[in-house]
Structures are given as structure tokens and as C-alpha cells.
Design a protein around this motif. Structure first.
Motif, PDB file in Angstrom:
ATOM      1  N   GLY A  15       0.813  -1.217   0.000  1.00 17.42           N
ATOM      2  CA  GLY A  15       0.000   0.000   0.000  1.00 17.42           C
ATOM      3  C   GLY A  15       0.843   1.261   0.000  1.00 17.42           C
ATOM      4  O   GLY A  15       0.538   2.220  -0.702  1.00 17.42           O
ATOM      5  N   GLU A  18       2.624   1.534  -3.489  1.00 14.95           N
ATOM      6  CA  GLU A  18       1.691   1.921  -4.552  1.00 14.95           C
ATOM      7  C   GLU A  18       1.381   3.409  -4.519  1.00 14.95           C
ATOM      8  O   GLU A  18       1.027   3.993  -5.540  1.00 14.95           O
ATOM      9  N   GLY A  19       1.520   4.033  -3.375  1.00 12.21           N
ATOM     10  CA  GLY A  19       1.275   5.464  -3.259  1.00 12.21           C
ATOM     11  C   GLY A  19       2.451   6.316  -3.688  1.00 12.21           C
ATOM     12  O   GLY A  19       2.397   7.545  -3.589  1.00 12.21           O
ATOM     13  N   ARG A 116       1.392  -1.523  -8.323  1.00 11.40           N
ATOM     14  CA  ARG A 116       0.626  -0.502  -9.035  1.00 11.40           C
ATOM     15  C   ARG A 116       1.097   0.887  -8.602  1.00 11.40           C
ATOM     16  O   ARG A 116       1.616   1.059  -7.506  1.00 11.40           O
ATOM     17  N   SER A 118      -0.363   4.645  -7.924  1.00 16.16           N
ATOM     18  CA  SER A 118      -1.642   5.333  -7.740  1.00 16.16           C
ATOM     19  C   SER A 118      -1.747   6.555  -8.653  1.00 16.16           C
ATOM     20  O   SER A 118      -0.736   7.107  -9.103  1.00 16.16           O
ATOM     21  N   ASP A 119      -2.969   6.969  -8.909  1.00 13.27           N
ATOM     22  CA  ASP A 119      -3.202   8.153  -9.743  1.00 13.27           C
ATOM     23  C   ASP A 119      -2.605   9.401  -9.106  1.00 13.27           C
ATOM     24  O   ASP A 119      -2.073  10.272  -9.796  1.00 13.27           O
TER      25      ASP A 119
END
Length: 176
Positions: A15, A18-19, A116, A118-119
Motif C-alpha cells: 500500500g 503503490e502510493g 501498481r 496510484s493516480d
């Protein structure tokens, strides 16, 4: 049994990673305890994520975001050949080991396929920040003289950090 013990630790690390943008991951790896000579091996995803999390927590997220923005802008200016001595000195002070930075950047790029992005991290990665005096003084443009025999013949060149797309401001016209 060991996999069950380490599984709860993977989720918070993933988490956090991903940020972070690619540049932020590179700065975090640079600040971590990762050996400079580290060579990635298959299934080292958890270890890389742990080093990124360690570096991010060590530096702190606000400074991590700033350092990544400085790194992004400096690399763009250096690639364009327009980095000033102030910027080079500031970059060298922030990242004294070029070999470690290259390794961290390479591994950070590898993690984009593992974790991933993040946007918010993608949006943050496109905000330039220049450390030291910039040739454009923040305007996005600077003058270049291509003919040393005729110093009055100048052209405008876009700043790779403040105006990477080279867009000219559109003049406003009033029609009556």
C-alpha cells in the motif's frame, strides 16, 4: 508456515509503495539500507518493497516528494544540456553517489511492474521543482545566442523543467 507469518507484512508495504511514483521509489531506495551492489533476483519483490518502505519512512513523505521532484527536473535539465552549476551542485549534495542513484532508479523502474502506481503518485510526478538558479528564472523560456559573432541574434528555448512541452503562452486577443 513462514509464508503465513510474512503475508500480513506484505499488504501495508504494498500500500505504501503503490502510493509512490517511480521517482519517489528511486529516492526511497537510495535512502534505504539496500546494498548499492544489489542485483535483483526473481521473487525479490517483497524485499524491494520493504526497502522502498524503509527509505520512505526514513526520509519522510514530504521530503521524499520534494527530492523526487528535484530529481525529475534535474534529469530533464541534464538531458537537455541546460543544467546550471547551481543545479549540479545541489543535485550532487542531495545524491552524492551517482552509482547508487543509477541502481536505485533502475530498481525503482522495475517495481512499476510489481506494484501498481496510484493516480495521485502519477499526478505528483509531473510537478517540476528546480533546486538552485534556473536559466529560465521560472518563466519556462530562456534566450540562447546561436551566433557568437552576432550576439543580438537570440532565440527562445523552452526550459526542460519548467516548460517540458515547449508551449508558448497564447496571447489574448480582443475582437470588436
Amino acid at each position: 508456515m513462514p509464508a503465513m507469518l510474512s503475508a500480513p507484512q506484505v499488504a501495508p508495504v504494498a500500500g505504501l509503495v503503490e502510493g509512490l511514483s517511480n521517482g519517489e521509489r528511486a529516492v526511497a531506495l537510495y535512502a534505504s539500507d539496500m546494498p548499492t551492489s544489489y542485483s535483483y533476483k526473481r521473487d525479490d519483490d517483497v524485499q524491494l518493497g520493504a526497502w522502498i518502505a524503509e527509505g520512505a519512512l526514513r526520509v519522510g513523505l514530504p521530503e521524499l516528494h520534494r527530492s523526487a521532484a528535484f530529481l525529475y527536473s534535474f534529469q530533464a535539465l541534464e538531458l537537455a544540456g541546460t543544467a546550471t552549476r547551481d543545479q549540479q551542485r545541489a543535485h550532487k549534495a542531495r545524491f552524492p553517489s551517482a552509482a547508487r542513484l543509477r541502481r536505485a532508479s533502475s530498481l525503482a523502474s522495475l517495481t512499476v511492474g510489481m506494484f501498481r502506481v496510484s493516480d495521485a503518485a502519477i499526478e505528483r510526478s509531473n510537478r517540476p521543482q528546480v533546486e538552485g538558479a534556473c536559466r529560465c528564472a521560472g518563466t519556462g523560456w530562456f534566450e540562447v545566442c546561436f551566433d557568437p559573432d552576432e550576439p543580438t541574434s537570440v532565440a527562445l528555448e523552452s526550459c526542460a523543467a519548467h516548460n517540458p512541452n515547449g508551449h508558448m503562452p497564447t496571447p489574448v486577443r480582443v475582437f470588436a
